[in-house]
Write an enzyme that holds these catalytic residues in place. Structure first.
Site, PDB file in Angstrom:
ATOM      1  N   ASP A 113       0.850  -1.192   0.000  1.00  0.00           N
ATOM      2  CA  ASP A 113       0.000   0.000   0.000  1.00  0.00           C
ATOM      3  C   ASP A 113       0.887   1.245   0.000  1.00  0.00           C
ATOM      4  O   ASP A 113       1.672   1.462   0.917  1.00  0.00           O
ATOM      5  CB  ASP A 113      -0.901  -0.038   1.255  1.00  0.00           C
ATOM      6  CG  ASP A 113      -1.876   1.137   1.285  1.00  0.00           C
ATOM      7  OD1 ASP A 113      -2.196   1.672   0.210  1.00  0.00           O
ATOM      8  OD2 ASP A 113      -2.299   1.513   2.394  1.00  0.00           O
ATOM      9  N   ASP A 131      -3.345   2.527  -5.682  1.00  0.00           N
ATOM     10  CA  ASP A 131      -2.123   2.507  -4.858  1.00  0.00           C
ATOM     11  C   ASP A 131      -2.047   1.287  -3.936  1.00  0.00           C
ATOM     12  O   ASP A 131      -1.395   1.325  -2.912  1.00  0.00           O
ATOM     13  CB  ASP A 131      -2.011   3.803  -4.043  1.00  0.00           C
ATOM     14  CG  ASP A 131      -2.987   3.853  -2.885  1.00  0.00           C
ATOM     15  OD1 ASP A 131      -4.056   3.229  -2.989  1.00  0.00           O
ATOM     16  OD2 ASP A 131      -2.662   4.513  -1.888  1.00  0.00           O
ATOM     17  N   GLU A 132      -2.714   0.236  -4.298  1.00  0.00           N
ATOM     18  CA  GLU A 132      -2.753  -0.954  -3.443  1.00  0.00           C
ATOM     19  C   GLU A 132      -2.679  -2.226  -4.277  1.00  0.00           C
ATOM     20  O   GLU A 132      -3.403  -2.359  -5.257  1.00  0.00           O
ATOM     21  CB  GLU A 132      -4.108  -0.987  -2.735  1.00  0.00           C
ATOM     22  CG  GLU A 132      -4.085  -0.672  -1.283  1.00  0.00           C
ATOM     23  CD  GLU A 132      -5.492  -0.806  -0.756  1.00  0.00           C
ATOM     24  OE1 GLU A 132      -5.763  -1.775  -0.059  1.00  0.00           O
ATOM     25  OE2 GLU A 132      -6.319   0.053  -1.101  1.00  0.00           O
TER      26      GLU A 132
END
Ligand SMILES: [Mg+2]
Length: 414
Positions: A11, A106-107
């Protein structure tokens, strides 16, 4: 062969802010808020840790952020830039792990099962290596959490964020320690416990995840409902999915729903089509696509099923798809029977696998900004937080009675 899996959750740390800082290093160390300029009506898409100290959070109005942190630097947001870095990280992770799931911009989830020998059976070292590789190649920092399932990995990752005072940014929850790991964490760490569950837990004086362990499943189900109750039961025990779904470029996105009770209520049907259209468009925007074909699926109560499709100018606009789905329904619905199922799917994508596959250029800048803000909230709080008035859950809406739709059940997405 080990029976458990090795799942890493990656993350990125305040991703949008970090990307902005790569382009403009003068922003480093300063309170930065991404989402809109000062005085604008947008919402915060990402806030730097410096501004979070003042209470600034994703999803809050820009104007509230201004009040909380007057010294903050406000940046409008550049999704083209973020998607460029997101892709870079994804490509990099694909070289590190055999299976990579693209969970959001973003993960990512990585499945390292079977790779133990490659990494010397040292999971701590493996986590560090992932983090360092991303930093070396993309100059972006992230948290890396390894566990036996996605759920525990995700919660563990949050505990090693810079805001938690963690210096390492990596954590391993070894097999068999999932429950112990969660025990002392606040119930607020339970990812997925929403606005109904948390206050109810507080009412019951349940503060730590471990407190849930003392409550029998039947009691949880009585207090929270059958599905939320069993979800809590499992979550507190660190149970969760360990399926990492490899990312691939979808050829279509679609959702369908079976009504709890067959219906011929025009209002309910329209609500459902609106909701299905929004859900599809949201997914399109997430993958940076626009579709040219809208397909409606209709199943009558006698199981006769038909589909009807139409090609329109490329779009990922909720309103356009909704109108198209309505029109298709009007055309397709020619029997005096109740309806059992409705589906809306979107296909024939424009924008191939280009550089900007997450947020391609959209024609209307204004609409784009609006959807970015809306989608930021949807990502943050789940899909139901923000829906157009046309697809509001009528149980929470006084208008429902006016239309006589009090028996409406929120469609269940399959
Ligand atoms: Mg993040």
């Amino acid at each position: 062969m080990p029976s458990s899996k090795i799942i890493a959750h990656v993350d990125m740390d305040s991703f949008f802010v970090s990307c902005e800082r790569l382009v403009d290093p003068s922003l480093v160390g300063k309170p930065v808020v991404v989402g809109g300029r000062r005085g604008e009506r947008g919402v915060v898409a990402s806030a730097s840790y410096e501004s979070r100290k003042f209470g600034v959070k994703s999803g809050m109005p820009i104007m509230t952020a201004e009040k909380l942190c007057p010294k903050a630097i406000f940046v409008p947001g550049n999704h083209k830039l973020y998607s460029k870095y997101s892709r870079k990280i994804y490509v990099l992770l694909r070289r590190i792990a055999p299976v990579v799931e693209y969970a959001s911009i973003d993960e990512f989830y990585l499945d390292f099962t079977g790779c133990e020998a490659l990494y010397g059976h040292d999971l701590e070292a493996m986590a560090k290596r992932v983090k360092e590789s991303i930093f070396d190649r993309a100059k972006l920092s992230c948290s890396v959490a390894i566990a036996t399932n996605k759920y525990v990995a995700k919660i563990a990752g949050k505990t090693v964020k810079p805001s938690s005072g963690s210096l390492t940014g990596t954590i391993v929850v070894p097999e068999g320690t999932e429950q112990t790991f969660l025990t002392n964490l606040s119930v607020e760490r339970l990812h997925g416990a929403g606005e109904k569950t948390l206050p109810r837990l507080k009412e019951m004086r349940i503060q730590k995840i471990g407190d849930i362990l003392n409550i029998p499943l039947t009691t949880l189900q009585k207090s929270f409902g059958p599905s939320a109750g069993s979800w809590l039961y499992e979550a507190a025990r660190g149970m969760g999915s360990n399926e990492v779904h490899p990312f691939h470029f979808a050829k279509s996105v679609g959702h369908e729903t079976t009504f709890e009770k067959d219906t011929d209520d025009a209002w309910q049907i329209h609500q459902t089509l609106a909701w299905l259209s929004e859900k599809g468009c949201y997914r399109l925007r997430r993958i940076g696509k626009k579709a040219r074909t809208v397909t409606l699926k209709l199943r009558y109560d006698d199981f006769q099923t038909l589909t009807k499709a139409v090609t329109i100018p490329e779009t990922n606009d909720d309103t356009v798809v909704m109108k198209t789905a309505y029109a298709l329904f009007e055309e397709a619905h020619n029997r005096r029977r109740k309806i059992r199922l409705l589906g809306v799917s979107l296909s024939k994508f424009e924008n191939g696998e280009g550089e900007d596959w997450l947020f391609p250029e959209m024609s209307s800048k204004k609409k784009d900004d609006l959807y970015q803000s809306v989608d930021a909230i949807k990502r943050k709080y789940g899909f139901h937080k923000l829906e157009k008035a046309a697809s509001l859950d009528p149980r929470e809406d006084k208008q429902a009675e006016k239309f006589g739709a009090s028996s409406f059940q929120k469609p269940k997405i399959k």
